[in-house]
Design a protein around this motif. Structure first.
Motif, PDB file in Angstrom:
ATOM      1  N   LYS A 106      43.367  47.762  42.855  1.00 27.97           N
ATOM      2  CA  LYS A 106      43.716  46.342  42.722  1.00 27.97           C
ATOM      3  C   LYS A 106      44.340  46.025  41.367  1.00 27.97           C
ATOM      4  CE  LYS A 106      39.511  44.831  43.741  1.00 27.97           C
ATOM      5  NZ  LYS A 106      38.807  46.045  44.221  1.00 27.97           N
ATOM      6  N   ARG A 107      43.944  46.754  40.331  1.00 26.50           N
ATOM      7  CA  ARG A 107      44.491  46.481  38.995  1.00 26.50           C
ATOM      8  C   ARG A 107      45.977  46.801  38.912  1.00 26.50           C
ATOM      9  NH1 ARG A 107      40.520  49.834  35.331  1.00 26.50           N
ATOM     10  NH2 ARG A 107      41.909  49.250  33.618  1.00 26.50           N
ATOM     11  N   LEU A 108      46.488  47.527  39.856  1.00 31.26           N
ATOM     12  CA  LEU A 108      47.904  47.897  39.832  1.00 31.26           C
ATOM     13  C   LEU A 108      48.742  47.075  40.805  1.00 31.26           C
ATOM     14  CD1 LEU A 108      47.590  51.810  39.741  1.00 31.26           C
ATOM     15  CD2 LEU A 108      47.595  50.178  37.845  1.00 31.26           C
ATOM     16  N   TYR A 109      48.136  46.140  41.482  1.00 32.10           N
ATOM     17  CA  TYR A 109      48.822  45.407  42.540  1.00 32.10           C
ATOM     18  C   TYR A 109      50.009  44.578  42.045  1.00 32.10           C
ATOM     19  CZ  TYR A 109      46.152  45.838  46.940  1.00 32.10           C
ATOM     20  OH  TYR A 109      45.618  46.270  48.128  1.00 32.10           O
ATOM     21  N   ASN A 110      49.842  43.880  40.944  1.00 34.78           N
ATOM     22  CA  ASN A 110      50.784  42.815  40.606  1.00 34.78           C
ATOM     23  C   ASN A 110      51.619  43.062  39.364  1.00 34.78           C
ATOM     24  OD1 ASN A 110      50.495  40.691  42.641  1.00 34.78           O
ATOM     25  ND2 ASN A 110      48.355  40.709  42.005  1.00 34.78           N
TER      26      ASN A 110
END
Length: 337
Positions: A174-178
């Motif tokens: 999730k930390r790389l999603y955006n």
């Protein structure tokens, strides 16, 4: 080529796969009309209709169970478990049914399903939205487990997973999603302010499962990492000055043993980094594999840098998972031995 976040790249992978093959169906909790809690499937229902992209009840076991039936029938379901933490009610369906279908049917049936899950911490989601359960799946024969670290890989690996005739667990950090993230909030560490944006191909270009990528070449020590920890390892190498070779595993099973062995034989040292807890984490398996295959080349003990052996600590999550300081200490210790 286009610059995309990981969310955009994953959405594009769904789009081109659904356009190419009408057997591909997408469903899960809120993935249809709403487009998913992280918006990965936004617009797919409008484009392909409610029979190709649709919502499911809050019933993870039911979602996976119906996907297995669809796959046996000839479809290629891509299902979303809203958070990896929610997958546990479906574990029996995954490990007892999906993983064994090819074997128990003597090859008469396969189970080409992809189970997508946002994984890991870093968004202050608390202990029920932040877990890293990859070791559960790598322990189960018959499953493949994938963890991309950048948008280009996310698209290419997801396309390969959809093509695969067997079940694939697809874990999305999730930390790389955006896009850009800073692991220390306002701390001005340039090397840690990475931009997980990437040039992503517009076309249909699967990336074969089971092939690691060398993100940073080096000669002092091999660092094995995946997902978010690839960026942590790179930052640690830059901050310490240790000439580390950072290997992004990308696929945990099947594992690229050839790349791992070649790197450790070159460097003679190995540090393993993952966000999940240490005891029985996937790093333990990596440690055994390196020891078994590279013993006579090792010049120092293998070191693991991981999360704590505790339930996920919401208030302390940035201390819980490895950052560049902890990985840097491991790199320096490995060089001293």
């Amino acid at each position: 080529m286009a610059q995309m976040t990981m969310i955009e790249a994953l959405r594009d992978a769904h789009d081109v796969a659904m356009e190419k093959d009408d057997r591909v169906v997408v469903y899960g909790e809120d993935v249809g009309y709403f487009g998913g809690v992280f918006r990965v499937t936004a617009g797919l229902q409008k484009k392909y209709g409610k029979s190709r992209c649709f919502d499911a009840p809050i019933n993870e076991a039911g979602i996976v169970g119906t996907a297995i039936g669809m796959a046996a029938y000839g479809l290629r379901p891509v299902i979303e478990i809203q958070f990896a933490d929610y997958v546990y009610p479906a574990i029996d369906q995954i490990v007892s049914e999906a993983a064994r279908l090819r074997h128990r049917s003597a090859g008469d049936f396969t189970c080409p399903i992809v189970i997508r899950m946002p994984t890991g911490g870093g968004i202050f989601g608390g202990q029920t939205h932040s877990q890293s359960p990859e070791a559960f799946f790598t322990h189960s024969s018959g499953l493949k487990t994938v963890v991309p670290s950048n948008p280009s890989d996310a698209k290419g690996l997801l396309l390969a997973a959809i093509e695969d005739p067997d079940p694939v667990i697809f874990l999305e950090p999730k930390r790389l999603y955006n896009g850009p993230f800073d692991g220390y909030h306002d701390r001005p560490v340039t090397s840690w302010k990475k931009h997980p944006l990437g040039d992503v191909s517009d076309g249909y270009e699967p990336i074969p499962l089971g092939k690691a990528a060398i993100r940073r070449e080096g000669s002092d020590v091999t660092v094995l990492a995946y997902g978010t920890m690839v960026y942590v390892a790179e930052a640690a190498a830059e901050e310490t000055g240790v000439d580390a070779e950072v290997i992004d595993l990308r696929t945990l099973l099947p594992l690229d043993l050839e790349t791992i062995v070649a790197s450790v034989e070159k460097t003679g040292r190995c540090v393993i980094v993952h966000e999940a807890t240490k005891t029985s984490g996937f790093g333990a398996e990596l440690m055994s594999i390196v020891q078994e295959n590279c013993f006579y080349h090792l010049e120092a003990p293998i070191i693991r840098v991981t999360g704590w052996d505790t339930p996920y600590p919401h208030a302390q999550e940035w201390n819980y998972f490895p950052g560049p300081e902890r990985v840097g200490e491991a790199l320096k210790k490995c060089m001293e031995d």
